[in-house]
Design an enzyme around this catalytic site. Sequence first.
Site, PDB file in Angstrom:
ATOM      1  N   HIS A  17       0.868  -1.180   0.000  1.00  0.00           N
ATOM      2  CA  HIS A  17       0.000   0.000   0.000  1.00  0.00           C
ATOM      3  C   HIS A  17       0.905   1.229   0.000  1.00  0.00           C
ATOM      4  O   HIS A  17       1.721   1.403   0.909  1.00  0.00           O
ATOM      5  CB  HIS A  17      -0.921  -0.004   1.227  1.00  0.00           C
ATOM      6  CG  HIS A  17      -1.926  -1.119   1.187  1.00  0.00           C
ATOM      7  ND1 HIS A  17      -2.207  -1.918   2.272  1.00  0.00           N
ATOM      8  CD2 HIS A  17      -2.703  -1.557   0.165  1.00  0.00           C
ATOM      9  CE1 HIS A  17      -3.133  -2.806   1.918  1.00  0.00           C
ATOM     10  NE2 HIS A  17      -3.442  -2.607   0.651  1.00  0.00           N
ATOM     11  N   GLU A  29       1.667   3.522   3.077  1.00  0.00           N
ATOM     12  CA  GLU A  29       2.156   2.932   4.327  1.00  0.00           C
ATOM     13  C   GLU A  29       3.685   2.965   4.300  1.00  0.00           C
ATOM     14  O   GLU A  29       4.352   2.001   3.927  1.00  0.00           O
ATOM     15  CB  GLU A  29       1.588   1.522   4.482  1.00  0.00           C
ATOM     16  CG  GLU A  29       0.055   1.577   4.519  1.00  0.00           C
ATOM     17  CD  GLU A  29      -0.597   0.210   4.620  1.00  0.00           C
ATOM     18  OE1 GLU A  29       0.114  -0.803   4.709  1.00  0.00           O
ATOM     19  OE2 GLU A  29      -1.839   0.172   4.624  1.00  0.00           O
ATOM     20  N   HIS A  58       3.204  -3.759   6.716  1.00  0.00           N
ATOM     21  CA  HIS A  58       2.224  -2.679   6.490  1.00  0.00           C
ATOM     22  C   HIS A  58       2.172  -1.768   7.713  1.00  0.00           C
ATOM     23  O   HIS A  58       2.788  -2.052   8.743  1.00  0.00           O
ATOM     24  CB  HIS A  58       0.825  -3.280   6.292  1.00  0.00           C
ATOM     25  CG  HIS A  58       0.663  -4.037   5.012  1.00  0.00           C
ATOM     26  ND1 HIS A  58      -0.193  -3.656   4.021  1.00  0.00           N
ATOM     27  CD2 HIS A  58       1.270  -5.169   4.564  1.00  0.00           C
ATOM     28  CE1 HIS A  58      -0.120  -4.502   3.014  1.00  0.00           C
ATOM     29  NE2 HIS A  58       0.755  -5.438   3.308  1.00  0.00           N
ATOM     30  N   GLU A  86       0.941  -5.565  10.638  1.00  0.00           N
ATOM     31  CA  GLU A  86       0.545  -4.158  10.776  1.00  0.00           C
ATOM     32  C   GLU A  86       1.386  -3.537  11.884  1.00  0.00           C
ATOM     33  O   GLU A  86       1.267  -3.874  13.045  1.00  0.00           O
ATOM     34  CB  GLU A  86      -0.949  -4.062  11.134  1.00  0.00           C
ATOM     35  CG  GLU A  86      -1.878  -4.740  10.128  1.00  0.00           C
ATOM     36  CD  GLU A  86      -2.061  -3.943   8.837  1.00  0.00           C
ATOM     37  OE1 GLU A  86      -1.634  -2.768   8.793  1.00  0.00           O
ATOM     38  OE2 GLU A  86      -2.613  -4.504   7.875  1.00  0.00           O
TER      39      GLU A  86
HETATM   40 ZN   LIG Z   1      -1.564  -2.115   4.160  1.00  0.00          ZN
END
Ligand SMILES: [Zn+2]
Length: 338
Positions: free
Chosen positions: A69, A72, A162, A226
Amino acid sequence: MNADPRSAAESGALPEAVRLLAGGDFSTVAQRFTEAGFAVGLPAAGILTVKAAVADAARPAVLVSVGVHGDETGPIEMVAWLIEALSHTPRALAVDLMLCVGSIDAIAVGKRFIDADLNRMFRSERGALAGTFEAARADTIIAATVDFFAGAGPARWHLDLHTAIRPSHYPMFAIVPELIAEERRKALIDWLGQAAIGAVIMNPKSVGTYSYYSSEHHGAAGTTVELGRVGTLGQNDLSQFADASQALDQLLRGQAGAAAKVAPHVFATARQVIKLSDAFSMSVGRDTWNFTPMKKGEVIATDGDTVYTVEHDEELVVFPNPDVRVGLRAGLMVTRIG
Ligand SMILES: [Zn+2]
């Protein structure tokens, strides 16, 4: 190179190592590993592979991806500094390594993606997403991943890094596919503990993520991690990534794992809330914190005749987002199992 990333960010200029990696340019570090005698590949923009000159199945194969992404940016900075340091003592690399910067074009314009979410493209049925910019990028990444794991030994890792786009009751957490064999899964969860990841969600079914793909098709111990909050490239507070950076550095240097910083809480997936139509309506919004608890009987979402209801005494909602495209996951409900 500017030695102090903070002053560089304040002046608006990115440090060289971060600027190069964010642009998918691995030429400088590739040169250092090549000179040290490794078999180095640059199969596509934003992808670097560094393997032992003589294939060695006893050597772990570690795939690290960042920027899947484009907004990020924290893990991009973290990995830029880590690989910059490692490339100055290249012989310390004890694994076969693939580094992948996912969405170079989205990073360049400070966006999450160009057309559609890249992390939904790693499956054969792409439906309406098939013609998107990200579908083509996923094909490129998949081809490089196939080549990387071909002939690798059994110790295969994929750490897809991420940052969360909303606050979380667990600031750092990971999604782990259930299909990973038990011994490899245990090693992965141990590593996540070293990286100070507080929660692990076991996922029974792919929604098209890169790490699930690597786990399912290449036998990797794969995970989507994450690591704290989304931030602007060059301005991230890297202290929030210190434990993850150290754990990754130790993995790449083949150093025996340090003691776990935490024992991650383990969660099972109770249900994936899929948006079936434009009639989809959710009782929790994008601003809802990850791991917000809901009680038995509460309605999570309605979608025409379909009603998603909490069935366990307590379920916690993760990644709530009613604004996803029809057919995609609008939320994940989890229950604690360990
Ligand atoms: Zn992500």
